[in-house]
Scaffold this motif. Structure first.
Motif, PDB file in Angstrom:
ATOM      1  N   LEU B 141      18.695  81.737 -29.758  1.00  0.00           N
ATOM      2  CA  LEU B 141      18.347  82.876 -30.604  1.00  0.00           C
ATOM      3  C   LEU B 141      19.554  83.731 -30.942  1.00  0.00           C
ATOM      4  O   LEU B 141      19.735  84.170 -32.081  1.00  0.00           O
ATOM      5  CB  LEU B 141      17.274  83.725 -29.903  1.00  0.00           C
ATOM      6  CG  LEU B 141      16.755  84.935 -30.679  1.00  0.00           C
ATOM      7  CD1 LEU B 141      16.116  84.507 -31.984  1.00  0.00           C
ATOM      8  CD2 LEU B 141      15.752  85.704 -29.852  1.00  0.00           C
ATOM      9  N   TYR B 142      20.391  83.938 -29.969  1.00  0.00           N
ATOM     10  CA  TYR B 142      21.501  84.870 -30.200  1.00  0.00           C
ATOM     11  C   TYR B 142      22.765  84.187 -30.672  1.00  0.00           C
ATOM     12  O   TYR B 142      23.756  84.842 -30.924  1.00  0.00           O
ATOM     13  CB  TYR B 142      21.771  85.688 -28.936  1.00  0.00           C
ATOM     14  CG  TYR B 142      20.610  86.626 -28.641  1.00  0.00           C
ATOM     15  CD1 TYR B 142      20.203  87.543 -29.610  1.00  0.00           C
ATOM     16  CD2 TYR B 142      19.937  86.581 -27.438  1.00  0.00           C
ATOM     17  CE1 TYR B 142      19.132  88.371 -29.363  1.00  0.00           C
ATOM     18  CE2 TYR B 142      18.867  87.409 -27.187  1.00  0.00           C
ATOM     19  CZ  TYR B 142      18.467  88.309 -28.152  1.00  0.00           C
ATOM     20  OH  TYR B 142      17.409  89.123 -27.928  1.00  0.00           O
ATOM     21  N   PHE B 149      17.769  86.381 -36.725  1.00  0.00           N
ATOM     22  CA  PHE B 149      17.393  87.455 -35.814  1.00  0.00           C
ATOM     23  C   PHE B 149      17.699  88.807 -36.444  1.00  0.00           C
ATOM     24  O   PHE B 149      16.885  89.740 -36.399  1.00  0.00           O
ATOM     25  CB  PHE B 149      18.131  87.262 -34.489  1.00  0.00           C
ATOM     26  CG  PHE B 149      17.821  88.325 -33.494  1.00  0.00           C
ATOM     27  CD1 PHE B 149      16.568  88.377 -32.903  1.00  0.00           C
ATOM     28  CD2 PHE B 149      18.770  89.287 -33.160  1.00  0.00           C
ATOM     29  CE1 PHE B 149      16.277  89.364 -31.979  1.00  0.00           C
ATOM     30  CE2 PHE B 149      18.470  90.273 -32.234  1.00  0.00           C
ATOM     31  CZ  PHE B 149      17.226  90.313 -31.645  1.00  0.00           C
ATOM     32  N   THR B 152      15.252  89.662 -39.093  1.00  0.00           N
ATOM     33  CA  THR B 152      13.973  90.210 -38.659  1.00  0.00           C
ATOM     34  C   THR B 152      14.056  91.727 -38.550  1.00  0.00           C
ATOM     35  O   THR B 152      13.070  92.431 -38.784  1.00  0.00           O
ATOM     36  CB  THR B 152      13.536  89.626 -37.304  1.00  0.00           C
ATOM     37  OG1 THR B 152      14.588  89.825 -36.370  1.00  0.00           O
ATOM     38  CG2 THR B 152      13.180  88.176 -37.428  1.00  0.00           C
TER      39      THR B 152
END
Lengths: 98, 171, 652, 525, 514
Positions: B141-142, B149, B152
């Motif tokens: 995710l990071y 991300f 979002t």
């Protein structure tokens, strides 16, 4: 292992969501059915992630965010329409047509 | 064993979903939806997505569905007695179409991914054991998904702004 | 010099046309110009003809003006051709034309459109000269259609009268039907020969066509169709009686002496083609003979003096076609010339009668018909000159020996009879012609009796106004009477001394056809006997008329009882006009209006297809928007249908 | 004259000039005061005419190559160029256009009473558009011009037209648009098919023409699209129904332009594009039979329907259908005579039918009706009008000695060797033409002058004489001395015939270089 | 090659996302300002000007990147750096700029005093730019959602309007429904190919031979459905007329132009870049969609008398034309899309701009007849409208023609000549409703003397109408430059052979390239 069954269940849940949208007239419940569809998609993602890597799980994360954002805006719209019409029955919301 | 649990939860999810779309009261529908979400969360766990299962319970069942209930109550829809189901015609059409969609999806999604792109069996389970439930997700995710991300964030910001502007009482 | 003869009438037309707009009252100038150009034209033509006669020639004299339509193989020049045939025609057209112009000065004196009249008349002469001088088919066609145009304009000269305008139109259209044949013939000739020049075509014809072959037969029949239209033969003759709506000098010039004989001229001109197509020749002769008889029967019962003459013209033209049909081209031209004299004379005489009658009725404001013979009678007392010259013409046309008509008509019948040895058909033709000749003598005598003899039926008051026409009108009559009487000496029968001058003169033109014509020679005895028979026929007709008709008992037109039986049929021209109306004119109109315009155009194409497509589009659009109920449920249903559709499309 | 023209480099700039002058004129007209609009427009149109008149002398009648070429890159990436040129076929279309425009402007002098500025500006724009169609040597450019002149016409009919103008305009527009869009698809298909085979993607007319053999099986469908576009414009039966409506509703200048020039575009399209591009299809027995049949049906049908029209303009419109049928017959017969005849008819029809429409307009200006029945006997009060109308009508029915005869005669005599039966039937058209025209003449000019309103009709004014005079002169001049025109057209027409017929015996065979009627693309640039 | 950007590094990501970041920064600033100054007319105008500044500066940032010809280092991860992105983002930005310009007058007249109006336009623009930039299905999905959510709100932003609220609700519910299909499609594509990266999808399909893989086909189908909804293709078009009618006019223009263009940009990228090699799976479906959309849109527009609704249906028809470009699945199709989108953005903004001017309060009821005689009273406005209508019709001399021509070329190049014929036939139908607008304006008299007295374009709106009309004509006659840009911007849209042949496939592929 469970990939096939999970995808199948996902398809069924998705279809139930579609069915809900098809047969209900209340805006909120239709919206809930859409959430149900998203949830079904999440199940697919997770099932696939088990085979293909954690990317799939990340996607679920994004879908949930989208669902939340949609919920926020959706409720705002629902409230706005409720202020005008005092109803959420879509049958009564047909000023725009033709 | 695992399969039994999966199938049980699958059954619960499907039945609750059906209940959700057929209950008269929006409140009942919402509650049945929560039930579906819980059952799905269990399936997530069975599919080695522990962190997502937690998110499912917390964000979905917890936050979003509460929002639903909240709005239902706010708009005083809870005790609505008349059904919002469509007439029999609408229901028949809906049912037919829904079934068709289901059949169609079922038919064309039976295929599973080809072998070349699949992880070794149990790989994800091993990663969870090795790195914990969150790290494998967070890792991706990071790094890889940093940009989405961040997006979002914009998404939520836009949603907030939009919700505010629409829901403000003064005109 | 010849081009001057052509140009002068055209200049006359221009000047008179100009005057008709800007100086409509300058009648004197118009008269001088209108007549002057004709006389000058006659003189220059005469000079040309004399030159031609004097020259030692082995080929026609061709005047190239300029290249008209040069397109590849097709090279059409605006060129004139002067040869023996056109010389004869030239003399007739300019000579008779000049006389009729002079007559017109008197006849039209009081008309308000006097300059226009002379403009048209000059234009007509111009086109007629182009017709007879044209060195190729297209140039001939200019004149051919041009004279039709002038005929149209002159028949409808008094266009305020709807009927007269209609008559002009009818003439033009019927002529056009004939022209259609002429055009097609030209196309076929061009395809076969690659040229439209007379000389080239006639030179090439023997090699290009098979004698009696289908192609040459078709070409000649089509040419003949043109002649039928122009020369008013069955079945296209009905315009000519109607054409009498025009001023009487016009009838004399165009519808008797010159234009209507153009068909005869054309066949004489293309004699080699007809000679190569004996079937066509027979058809020509047969049509001519039948027309001669048919028209003569109708003439028997006409009351309108001009109508009698009109049917008589149709009948006489039939004789000419018998001549050219049987290959006696010189005889045909001979009759053409003599007919020009006596028929012009008859018309002009009738014109003076009408002029006077009209004057009388006009004076008393009576609405009586100035042309109805029942209103005349005994006019010889009032108009002795006219009566006298018209008797000359009548005797000529009836075929009284010594006068021009006797010789020309007899020659035709003799030639037809001579061909009878080859084919029985020609005996039939001869017989038809003989009967027609009998009737001719009868109806002409009838005309004279009713008009000039017996008691006067014009009316008390009107009779006082009757008088002889002015000299400007009678003068030409006298000249023409001389022509009618003496014209026969142009081409005396073989049995007489000095015979066949015209035939000899025309030899250069007709000799090309000689090899193709069957030998037809009459013995001198037979020829004498035929001449005797002709004399008998003429005498019989006249005596019968004298015997049977009682001008004394005739009542005026308004008191006349309705005709019945055969007489009525004859009076009404066998109802041919009505027949054409019912069979052709009205169906055409009906089909055009109801079927083509209303049903096909507005109904099928516009209504069904065009508007249909538009309406279907709108309907489909409307149906499409019916789904736009505003109700989300509908939208979702369609959405899901779309989902199924796309998924199937992808899967399938 | 040609020496003088050469000395001023006429050939180099003439096409550029005649394309741009009307546009500039339109700008000036729009900018200038409305009251002066018509004067400026007339001046511009006259300048345009004078400019183009030099073509008459400067044109080299000895070659079928394109002359006065103009070439600018436009969209080089797609092989689209602003490429203009003139050969014998387009020469007279150009001259006809520039000749008709001043007359049309003069003819609309009093007819157009409102919004004069835009009207005359549109007329000038229309000029450029029409000229563009006739001189474009690039398919894309051609298409753009082909469509773009719809717009001025659309406004001219729609704004200044009669009562049912809206219906007429949309019908006119949609008909044309329908055909031309299919042609657009066809052009694109050609572009790709030829491009793939030759490796050179270009919309150049020459490039496509020199490589038509590659079209193979496509040719049939491509031809169909071209055919439809042109047949609608011509208009051929049964695509003609827009024409009567457009003609009737259009203001006089609109009708004149429509009949005089616009209809020629369809025929020109056949001559320039449809037939040379697809010789095998065009001369395919079945196709040829159909086209010739339609042409002949159009001749008869147009004439018969014209016969029963109560409205004078409608009558003329249907007569156009009939006349253009002759053009189509001539094109399809594809002999030198028939092609030349077709071109002459195109010129004639512009002149004669243009004149007829002018006169219909003059009648309308005086009496505000076009119904034939409302007239009658007016020859008494307006003799000059009657004389001119008669002459023009006679030209229209092809009386020998007028221009009408030359065209019809050449077409028919040329076609006869190819299609004898069809030609024979077509020839009956001369009878029907006489019927309807004379009937109209009779009803309008002759008979009793019983309508009191007609008694006060004014005869032709000086201005109107100036409008009709040149047309009358042309009618007689072309009727008696068409040779200069025929000679200028001859080489190009011969080249067309050779090119098309030359391809016939052997399928899909490249034409040897030296036989190619047109120079190769870009040779001279 | 220009600047090479390594997207795996934060710096690379920064440069690669520069325009979006600039715009986000501005959006945040605007948000702050809005929190501080909101309510009055003045504040609203200030917000608008700020938004204009934001969009213009973003445009320059974008063009800077474009001028640098920034290219990714290796496979584009998450975002693409290519001409297609720059060109399409330029279109959205121009659309947004013109929307804001139109809005300046509109919001004052309609008394919409919420600065969020502009904020949401900015956010929506970010979403669009992300969509066209996305090299990954997830990024694409997020961009799409950002855009959609903003547009849902914008539709209903006039809270006094019940029509707006109803439109927003319909749009939202159907939009969310469609999103479900889209994300499901993404999930299935992910399942079939093991990746969401657009290039790697192409690689997977080729290397693994997935062309007839059921899951992939289902995924593509669902993806097409999602996009079909966004672009308003029949039968997913039902929201379009209602929403276009209910939304404020500038927003309608924004939706018709930019939103649609963005959805097409993403669709085009996926179809050409990722799925170009498996064209057989989806071409049929899109072919039919294109056909029914073209015909349906045009036919239904024919039945309309209300101008705004008619334009809505016409936008459906135009979506059909653009789908034709998609069907070809070639770079020419993408170039055609770029050209078309640009022209269509201009014409839509212009036409709705005129509509906003003519409409006054409650503009949803402007009927075609209401334009009667506009030319006499307001010649320039009518002229502009005529240009727009002819351009929509695709008439030569206008950009609309060149655009349609380009689309036709792409279709015929791909041997889709039947589709080309259907396209032109549909265009013929469209003449049946575009032309009456022109006719009413030019060929009929005004209904009343007072008609059109207030129809005066003022301020920025006038510039938009004038500039779009002028540009449409200019491009109509001189399309060369724009065509070159369109072509060069899309000629590397297909993944290069180097990637498709050599790139590794398998579970670690994503990681390996990381």
């Amino acid at each position: 292992m469970l990939l096939g069954p999970a995808l199948g269940v996902s398809a069924i849940l998705f279809s139930i969501g579609v069915l809900g949208v098809l047969i209900r007239r209340n805006a909120i419940i239709i919206f809930m059915c859409v959430e149900l569809m998203l949830n079904a998609v999440n199940l697919s993602f997770v099932a696939l992630a088990q085979q293909l890597g954690t990317d799939g799980q990340v996607f679920v994360f994004f879908v949930m965010t989208v669902a939340a954002a949609e919920a926020a805006v959706g409720f705002a719209i629902i409230i706005a329409i409720y202020r005008h019409k005092e109803t959420l029955d879509l049958q009564n919301l047909n000023l725009l047509r033709g | 064993m695992l399969e039994a649990v999966f199938w049980a939860n699958a059954g619960i999810a499907i039945v609750s979903a059906l209940a959700c779309i057929t209950r008269r009261s929006p409140v009942a529908s919402a509650l049945w939806l929560i039930m579906t979400l819980f059952a799905t969360a269990v399936m997530f766990v069975l599919l080695d997505a522990h962190f997502i299962a937690v998110l499912q319970v917390m964000v979905y069942s917890g936050a979003i569905m509460v929002l639903f209930l909240f709005v239902i109550m706010l708009l005083n829809l809870g005790d609505q007695s008349a059904t919002d189901m469509k007439g029999w015609f609408g229901r028949v059409v809906g049912l037919a179409l829904g079934v068709f969609v289901m059949v169609e999806l079922w038919v064309i999604t039976k295929v599973v991914p080809v072998d070349q792109i699949r992880l070794p069996a149990g790989e994800l389970n091993r990663m969870t054991v090795d790195e914990g439930a969150i790290a494998p997700v967070a890792q991706v995710l990071y790094t890889t998904y940093l940009l989405p991300f961040l997006l979002t964030a914009i998404l939520l910001l836009a949603a907030i702004a939009g919700a505010v502007v629409l829901a403000k009482r003064e005109v | 010099m010849i081009w001057l003869a052509v140009l002068l009438p055209f200049l006359g037309f221009l000047v008179n046309g100009w005057l008709s707009f800007f100086r409509p009252d300058a009648k004197r100038a118009v008269s001088v110009i209108g007549v002057g150009v004709l006389v000058a034209s006659f003189i220059s033509a005469l000079a040309g003809v004399v030159g031609l006669a004097g020259a030692v020639h082995d080929a026609p004299y061709i005047v190239h003006m300029w290249s008209w339509m040069p397109v590849g193989e097709l090279q059409v020049d605006l060129a004139f051709q002067v040869d023996e045939l056109s010389a004869v025609m030239l003399m007739v057209v300019t000579g008779v034309g000049a006389l009729i112009h002079v007559f017109s000065v008197g006849y039209m004196r009081e008309d308000r459109s006097y300059p226009r009249y002379f403009a048209y008349l000059n234009l007509f002469v111009f086109f007629m000269l182009v017709l007879i001088l044209g060195a190729n088919f297209p140039v001939l066609f200019i004149g051919w259609e041009g004279v039709g145009l002038c005929s149209y304009l002159l028949i409808g000269f008094w266009f305020d009268d709807e009927a007269k305008a209609t008559a002009g139109k009818k003439a033009f259209i019927m002529n056009r039907i004939g022209d259609f044949g002429l055009l097609l013939a030209m196309f076929m000739i061009f395809r076969a020969v690659g040229s439209l020049d007379f000389l080239e075509v006639f030179d090439a014809a023997p090699a290009a066509f098979v004698t009696n072959g289908p192609e040459i037969t078709l070409i000649t029949l089509l040419l003949f169709l043109g002649c039928i239209g122009k020369s008013a033969q069955i079945p296209l003759y009905t315009w000519l009686p109607d054409a009498m709506a025009g001023p009487t000098p016009v009838s004399a010039l165009i519808h008797a002496a010159t234009m209507v004989t153009a068909g005869v001229y054309l066949i004489a001109r293309t004699n080699i083609l007809f000679a190569m197509a004996p079937v066509s020749g027979a058809v020509v002769a047969l049509v001519g003979a039948v027309t001669a008889l048919f028209a003569a029967t109708i003439a028997l019962k006409q009351w309108d003096i001009k109508k009698v003459l009109a049917y008589s013209t149709v009948s006489q033209l039939g004789f000419m076609f018998v001549a050219v049909g049987v290959g006696a081209y010189a005889a045909g031209i001979f009759h053409l010339v003599t007919h020009a004299f006596f028929k012009a004379l008859l018309f002009l005489g009738a014109g003076s009668v009408i002029h006077v009658m009209h004057h009388a009725y006009h004076h008393t404001h009576s609405g009586e018909d100035a042309q109805d013979m029942r209103n005349m009678g005994g006019l010889r007392k009032f108009m002795p000159w006219t009566a006298a010259v018209m008797w000359v013409a009548t005797l000529a046309i009836a075929g009284v020996p010594g006068l021009s008509g006797f010789f020309s008509k007899d020659q035709i019948l003799a030639e037809a009879f001579a061909r009878g040895q080859g084919a029985f058909l020609f005996y039939v033709i001869w017989a038809l012609g003989a009967v027609a000749a009998l009737l001719t003598a009868f109806y002409m005598t009838r005309l004279m009796l009713y008009t000039f003899h017996g008691p006067n039926r014009t009316g008390e008051a009107e009779a006082k106004q009757l008088h002889e026409a002015p000299w400007v009108m009678t003068g030409p009559l006298v000249v023409l009477a001389a022509g009618s009487a003496l014209g026969g000496f142009l081409n005396l029968p073989h049995v007489l001394p000095g015979a066949g001058w015209l035939e000899h003169w025309l030899k250069p033109v007709t000799e090309g056809s000689v090899p193709y014509l069957s030998e037809a020679h009459l013995s001198a005895g037979l020829e004498w006997r035929l001449m005797g028979l002709a004399t008998l026929i003429a005498a019989a007709g006249m005596i019968a008329a004298w015997y049977f008709l009682k001008p004394d008992r005739l009542g005026a037109a308004k008191a006349a009882p309705a005709e019945a039986g055969v007489q009525r049929v004859l009076l009404n021209n066998y109802y041919v006009d009505e027949l054409y109306n019912t069979l052709i004119v009205r169906p055409t109109d009906w089909v055009s209006r109801k079927v083509l315009w209303r049903i096909i155009d507005m109904g099928a194409i516009d209504g069904a297809v065009v508007h249909g497509a538009a309406k279907v589009s709108r309907l489909l659009g409307w149906i499409g928007t019916r789904f736009q109920t505003g109700n989300l449920g509908t939208y979702v249903v369609l959405f899901v249908i779309g989902v199924l559709f796309v998924l199937s499309a992808v899967a399938g | 004259m040609s020496g003088f023209l050469a000395s001023i480099g006429y050939g180099q700039w003439v096409l550029e000039a005649i394309m741009i002058v009307p546009l500039l004129g339109a700008l000036i007209v729009m900018m200038g005061p409305s009251a002066q609009a018509k004067k400026i427009a007339l001046g511009v149109a006259l300048v345009e005419f004078v400019l183009s008149l030099g073509l008459w002398w400067a044109f080299d009648q000895g070659t079928a190559l394109m002359q006065f070429e103009v070439y600018h890159e436009w969209i080089p990436a797609w092989g689209i160029a602003y490429h203009l040129g003139i050969d014998g076929i387009s020469l007279f279309m150009v001259l006809l256009t520039t000749f008709m425009m001043p007359l049309t402007i003069l003819g609309s002098w009093n007819y157009i009473k409102e919004r004069e500025g835009p009207f005359y500006a549109l007329m000038l724009v229309l000029t450029t558009g029409m000229l563009g169609v006739f001189v474009a040597l690039d398919m894309f450019l051609f298409y753009v011009f082909w469509e773009i002149m719809l717009i001025p016409m659309y406004f001219i009919i729609g704004v200044w037209g009669g009562a049912r103008r809206i219906y007429a305009t949309i019908k006119f527009f949609v008909f044309t648009f329908f055909g031309s869009l299919l042609m657009l698809v066809a052009i694109l298909v050609m572009y790709y098919v030829v491009g793939r085979e030759t490796g050179e993607y270009s919309f150049s007319y020459r490039h496509l023409l020199n490589n038509t053999q590659y079209l193979g099986q496509w040719a049939f469908w491509l031809f169909g699209a071209f055919f439809l576009a042109f047949a609608i414009k011509v208009p051929m039966f049964p695509f003609h129904t827009w024409l009567p409506d457009a003609h009737v509703e259009a203001p006089t200048p609109g009708s004149v332009i429509l009949a005089g020039i616009l209809l020629k575009m369809g025929a020109y399209g056949f001559l320039r594009f449809a037939v040379p591009f697809f010789p095998h299809v065009a001369l395919d027995p079945t196709v040829a039979t159909i086209v010739v049949t339609l042409a002949v049906v159009g001749i008869i049908y147009g004439a018969l329907v014209a016969l029963v029209q109560p409205d004078f303009k409608k009558l003329i419109a249907y007569s156009s259908v009939s006349h253009l049928g002759f053009v189509m017959l001539g094109i399809w017969a594809l002999t030198l005579q028939s092609i030349q005849g077709a071109i002459v008819i195109m010129i004639n029809h512009g002149i004669s039918t243009g004149a007829l429409f002018f006169m219909a307009g003059m009648m309308y200006e005086r009496r505000h009706t076009r119904e034939i029945a409302d007239f009658g006997g007016i020859a008494r009060v307006v003799p000059a009008f009657a004389a001119v109308l008669t002459l023009v009508a006679l030209s229209s029915i092809g009386l020998p000695g007028t221009n009408g005869f030359v065209g019809e005669f050449l077409v028919l005599i040329g076609s006869f060797s190819q299609y004898p039966v069809a030609t024979a039937i077509a020839t009956t058209g001369v009878i029907f033409a006489a019927m309807y025209i004379l009937l109209a003449l009779q009803r309008i000019l002759f008979g009793k002058l019983d309508n009191p309103a007609n008694k006060k009709m004014q005869d032709l004014s000086i201005r109107e004489l100036f409008v009709l005079g040149p047309l009358v002169v042309c009618i007689v001049w072309i009727g008696l001395y068409p040779a200069p025109i025929l000679r200028r057209v001859e080489v190009s027409a011969q080249a067309l015939v050779t090119q098309v017929r030359g391809q016939l015996p052997v399928q899909a065979k490249a034409i040897p270089e030296e036989q190619q009627p047109l120079g190769k693309f870009g040779d001279d640039k | 090659m220009g600047m090479v950007v390594n997207l795996a590094t934060p710096a690379g990501l920064f440069w690669g996302m520069l325009p979006e970041i600039v715009l986000t920064g501005w959006a945040l600033a605007l948000m702050l300002v809005a929190g501080w100054r909101h309510g009055g007319e003045e504040d609203q105008r200030f917000a608008g000007q700020l938004a204009l500044a934001a969009l213009v500066s973003t445009l320059f940032a974008l063009w800077w990147l474009w001028a640098k010809d920034a290219r990714p280092d290796g496979i584009a991860l998450m975002i693409a750096l290519d001409g297609f992105r720059y060109a399409s983002s330029t279109i959205f930005l121009l659309g947004a700029i013109m929307t804001v310009m139109l809005s300046l007058g509109y919001v004052r007249r309609e008394r919409i005093h919420t600065p969020e109006y502009y904020l949401l336009i900015l956010f929506a623009t970010i979403g669009m730019m992300v969509m066209s930039a996305a090299a990954d299905l997830i990024v694409l999905f997020l961009g799409l959602e950002i855009m959609s959510i903003c547009v849902y709100v914008l539709t209903g932003i006039n809270r006094r309007s019940v029509f707006g609220a109803e439109a927003a609700l319909k749009y939202f519910l159907l939009g969310a429904f469609a999103s479900g299909f889209l994300i499901y499609g993404i999930a299935l594509i992910y399942g079939a190919t093991g990746t969401t990266n657009l290039t790697l999808i192409a690689v997977s399909i080729t290397n693994l031979g997935l062309q007839s893989n059921g899951m992939l086909m289902a995924g593509i189908g669902l993806l097409i459905i999602g996009f079909a909804f966004k672009v308003g293709a029949v039968p997913f078009h039902m929201w379009t007329p209602d929403v276009y009618e209910g939304a404020p006019t500038p927003i309608t223009a924004f939706m018709a132009a930019a939103v649609k263009a963005a959805a097409f940009a993403a669709l085009m990228r996926i179809m050409v870049h990722s799925l170009g090699e498996s064209i057989g799976t989806w071409q049929n479906a899109v072919w039919w969609l294109a056909v029914v959309t073209m015909l349906g849109g045009n036919l239904m527009a024919l039945a309309q008398r209300r101008l705004k609704r008619m334009l809505a249906y016409s936008s459906i028809a135009h979506a059909g034309y653009l789908l034709t470009a998609v069907v070809s699945g070639t770079e020419t199709g993408a170039a055609a899309y770029l050209f078309y989108a640009f022209a269509y953005t201009l014409v839509t903004l212009g036409a709705f701009g005129v509509l906003a001017v003519v409409g006054r309060n409650g503009e949803r009821d402007v009927r075609i007849d209401d334009l009667a005689g506009l030319a006499a009273k307001r010649p320039w406005l009518a002229f502009a409208m005529a240009v727009f209508m002819l351009s929509l019709l695709g008439f030569p001399g206008t950009a609309g023609f060149m655009a349609k021509w380009y689309v036709l070329m792409s279709a015929i190049e791909a041997d889709q000549w039947k589709l080309g014929i259907i396209l032109v036939l549909a265009s013929v139908v469209s003449a049946g409703y575009y032309l009456p607008v022109v006719m009413e304006m030019y060929m009929n008299q005004p209904i009343t003397e007072e008609a059109h007295q207030e129809s005066v374009a003022v301020g920025a709106g006038r510039w938009v109408i004038g500039a779009t009309a002028a540009l449409l004509l200019l491009i109509g006659f001189f399309p060369g430059r724009l065509m070159d840009v369109s072509r060069s911007s899309s000629d590397d849209l297909k993944p290069s052979a180097a990637f498709t042949l050599n790139a590794p496939t398998g579970p670690d592929a994503g990681m390996a390239s990381r």
